[in-house]
Design a protein around this motif. Structure first.
Motif, PDB file in Angstrom:
ATOM      1  N   SER A 126      31.492   3.494  -3.821  1.00  0.00           N
ATOM      2  CA  SER A 126      31.716   3.328  -5.248  1.00  0.00           C
ATOM      3  C   SER A 126      31.090   4.514  -5.995  1.00  0.00           C
ATOM      4  O   SER A 126      29.950   4.893  -5.723  1.00  0.00           O
ATOM      5  N   GLY A 127      31.870   5.091  -6.892  1.00  0.00           N
ATOM      6  CA  GLY A 127      31.421   6.275  -7.618  1.00  0.00           C
ATOM      7  C   GLY A 127      31.812   7.576  -6.959  1.00  0.00           C
ATOM      8  O   GLY A 127      31.634   8.648  -7.543  1.00  0.00           O
ATOM      9  N   GLY A 128      32.342   7.492  -5.757  1.00  0.00           N
ATOM     10  CA  GLY A 128      32.746   8.680  -5.023  1.00  0.00           C
ATOM     11  C   GLY A 128      34.126   9.183  -5.403  1.00  0.00           C
ATOM     12  O   GLY A 128      34.742   8.701  -6.362  1.00  0.00           O
ATOM     13  N   SER A 129      34.601  10.145  -4.631  1.00  0.00           N
ATOM     14  CA  SER A 129      35.874  10.790  -4.925  1.00  0.00           C
ATOM     15  C   SER A 129      36.727  10.923  -3.668  1.00  0.00           C
ATOM     16  O   SER A 129      36.193  11.031  -2.552  1.00  0.00           O
ATOM     17  N   LEU A 130      38.020  10.924  -3.869  1.00  0.00           N
ATOM     18  CA  LEU A 130      39.001  11.230  -2.839  1.00  0.00           C
ATOM     19  C   LEU A 130      40.136  11.992  -3.487  1.00  0.00           C
ATOM     20  O   LEU A 130      40.390  11.844  -4.687  1.00  0.00           O
ATOM     21  N   ARG A 131      40.826  12.782  -2.689  1.00  0.00           N
ATOM     22  CA  ARG A 131      41.994  13.517  -3.179  1.00  0.00           C
ATOM     23  C   ARG A 131      43.179  13.204  -2.271  1.00  0.00           C
ATOM     24  O   ARG A 131      43.118  13.452  -1.070  1.00  0.00           O
ATOM     25  N   LEU A 132      44.215  12.678  -2.875  1.00  0.00           N
ATOM     26  CA  LEU A 132      45.438  12.390  -2.156  1.00  0.00           C
ATOM     27  C   LEU A 132      46.432  13.530  -2.338  1.00  0.00           C
ATOM     28  O   LEU A 132      46.508  14.115  -3.416  1.00  0.00           O
ATOM     29  N   LYS A 186      54.603  24.935  -3.559  1.00  0.00           N
ATOM     30  CA  LYS A 186      54.423  24.236  -2.284  1.00  0.00           C
ATOM     31  C   LYS A 186      55.155  22.900  -2.236  1.00  0.00           C
ATOM     32  O   LYS A 186      55.121  22.226  -1.205  1.00  0.00           O
ATOM     33  N   ASN A 187      55.782  22.498  -3.345  1.00  0.00           N
ATOM     34  CA  ASN A 187      56.456  21.195  -3.413  1.00  0.00           C
ATOM     35  C   ASN A 187      55.472  20.067  -3.107  1.00  0.00           C
ATOM     36  O   ASN A 187      55.768  19.135  -2.342  1.00  0.00           O
ATOM     37  N   MET A 188      54.292  20.178  -3.720  1.00  0.00           N
ATOM     38  CA  MET A 188      53.208  19.239  -3.458  1.00  0.00           C
ATOM     39  C   MET A 188      52.762  18.574  -4.758  1.00  0.00           C
ATOM     40  O   MET A 188      52.815  19.169  -5.833  1.00  0.00           O
ATOM     41  N   VAL A 189      52.283  17.352  -4.634  1.00  0.00           N
ATOM     42  CA  VAL A 189      51.680  16.637  -5.751  1.00  0.00           C
ATOM     43  C   VAL A 189      50.352  16.065  -5.258  1.00  0.00           C
ATOM     44  O   VAL A 189      50.248  15.621  -4.114  1.00  0.00           O
ATOM     45  N   TYR A 190      49.364  16.083  -6.139  1.00  0.00           N
ATOM     46  CA  TYR A 190      48.026  15.648  -5.764  1.00  0.00           C
ATOM     47  C   TYR A 190      47.513  14.575  -6.725  1.00  0.00           C
ATOM     48  O   TYR A 190      47.917  14.534  -7.888  1.00  0.00           O
ATOM     49  N   LEU A 191      46.613  13.760  -6.239  1.00  0.00           N
ATOM     50  CA  LEU A 191      45.925  12.797  -7.096  1.00  0.00           C
ATOM     51  C   LEU A 191      44.440  12.913  -6.817  1.00  0.00           C
ATOM     52  O   LEU A 191      43.974  12.527  -5.739  1.00  0.00           O
ATOM     53  N   GLN A 192      43.699  13.467  -7.763  1.00  0.00           N
ATOM     54  CA  GLN A 192      42.250  13.546  -7.669  1.00  0.00           C
ATOM     55  C   GLN A 192      41.680  12.243  -8.215  1.00  0.00           C
ATOM     56  O   GLN A 192      41.899  11.908  -9.381  1.00  0.00           O
ATOM     57  N   MET A 193      40.952  11.549  -7.358  1.00  0.00           N
ATOM     58  CA  MET A 193      40.424  10.241  -7.710  1.00  0.00           C
ATOM     59  C   MET A 193      38.905  10.337  -7.781  1.00  0.00           C
ATOM     60  O   MET A 193      38.248  10.521  -6.764  1.00  0.00           O
ATOM     61  N   GLN A 214      66.991  15.982   5.310  1.00  0.00           N
ATOM     62  CA  GLN A 214      66.568  14.606   5.081  1.00  0.00           C
ATOM     63  C   GLN A 214      65.336  14.602   4.185  1.00  0.00           C
ATOM     64  O   GLN A 214      64.311  15.157   4.538  1.00  0.00           O
ATOM     65  N   PRO A 215      65.435  13.966   3.015  1.00  0.00           N
ATOM     66  CA  PRO A 215      64.272  13.936   2.116  1.00  0.00           C
ATOM     67  C   PRO A 215      63.108  13.154   2.703  1.00  0.00           C
ATOM     68  O   PRO A 215      63.294  12.086   3.281  1.00  0.00           O
ATOM     69  N   HIS A 216      61.932  13.701   2.547  1.00  0.00           N
ATOM     70  CA  HIS A 216      60.722  13.041   3.034  1.00  0.00           C
ATOM     71  C   HIS A 216      59.594  13.236   2.046  1.00  0.00           C
ATOM     72  O   HIS A 216      59.497  14.292   1.406  1.00  0.00           O
ATOM     73  N   LEU A 217      58.755  12.220   1.940  1.00  0.00           N
ATOM     74  CA  LEU A 217      57.488  12.318   1.233  1.00  0.00           C
ATOM     75  C   LEU A 217      56.407  11.888   2.203  1.00  0.00           C
ATOM     76  O   LEU A 217      56.493  10.802   2.782  1.00  0.00           O
ATOM     77  N   VAL A 218      55.411  12.723   2.390  1.00  0.00           N
ATOM     78  CA  VAL A 218      54.343  12.423   3.335  1.00  0.00           C
ATOM     79  C   VAL A 218      53.001  12.529   2.637  1.00  0.00           C
ATOM     80  O   VAL A 218      52.660  13.577   2.084  1.00  0.00           O
ATOM     81  N   GLU A 219      52.265  11.434   2.683  1.00  0.00           N
ATOM     82  CA  GLU A 219      50.957  11.395   2.031  1.00  0.00           C
ATOM     83  C   GLU A 219      49.844  11.741   3.013  1.00  0.00           C
ATOM     84  O   GLU A 219      49.964  11.499   4.218  1.00  0.00           O
ATOM     85  N   SER A 220      48.762  12.248   2.457  1.00  0.00           N
ATOM     86  CA  SER A 220      47.548  12.477   3.231  1.00  0.00           C
ATOM     87  C   SER A 220      46.353  12.408   2.295  1.00  0.00           C
ATOM     88  O   SER A 220      46.510  12.417   1.072  1.00  0.00           O
ATOM     89  N   GLY A 221      45.176  12.295   2.883  1.00  0.00           N
ATOM     90  CA  GLY A 221      43.952  12.357   2.081  1.00  0.00           C
ATOM     91  C   GLY A 221      43.288  11.039   1.800  1.00  0.00           C
ATOM     92  O   GLY A 221      42.226  10.995   1.179  1.00  0.00           O
TER      93      GLY A 221
END
Length: 127
Positions: free
Chosen positions: A14-20, A76-83, A1-8
């Motif tokens: 304001s001006g800070g960072s997060l990584r998804l 790892k079959n992973m994708v990231y978003l550095q914000m 079963q295909p799944h996509l699971v987000e975290s982060g």
């Protein structure tokens, strides 16, 4: 079963960072375009950033260019978003989605249907 699971997701100043992070399971990303979308209540969805896994081509919304970076880990079959340089207007629920479109611009920049999508993760940026 295909799944996509987000975290982060979470809160930042304001001006800070997060990584998804987006973990894909049950299917291989090789021939997919995958990326991050956001859709506030009552608004149209916005493709924030997408990447085509096989050739690495990317798309960024004008609102995040120069601040966000999408990347992938094929093993790892992973994708990231550095914000980085987050703004209050980045506050939204971000979800990971994938589809088998040849063009990341067509997929991410438009309203084409997703093949798979995750539940999303909340990002809140305080001013």
């Amino acid at each position: 079963q295909p799944h996509l699971v987000e975290s982060g997701g979470g809160s930042a100043q304001s001006g800070g960072s997060l990584r998804l992070s987006c973990a894909a399971s049950g299917f291989t990303l090789e021939h997919f375009a995958i990326g991050w979308f956001r859709q506030a209540p009552g608004k149209e969805r916005e493709g924030v950033s997408c990447i085509r896994v096989d050739d690495g081509s990317t798309y960024y919304a004008d609102s995040v260019k120069g601040r966000f970076t999408i990347s992938k880990d094929d093993a790892k079959n992973m994708v990231y978003l550095q914000m980085n340089s987050l703004k209050p207007e980045d506050t939204d629920r971000y979800y990971c989605a994938a589809a088998t479109y040849a063009s990341v611009t067509y997929y991410c920049g438009g309203t084409s249907p997703h093949d798979y999508r995750g539940q999303g993760t909340q990002v809140t940026v305080a001013s």
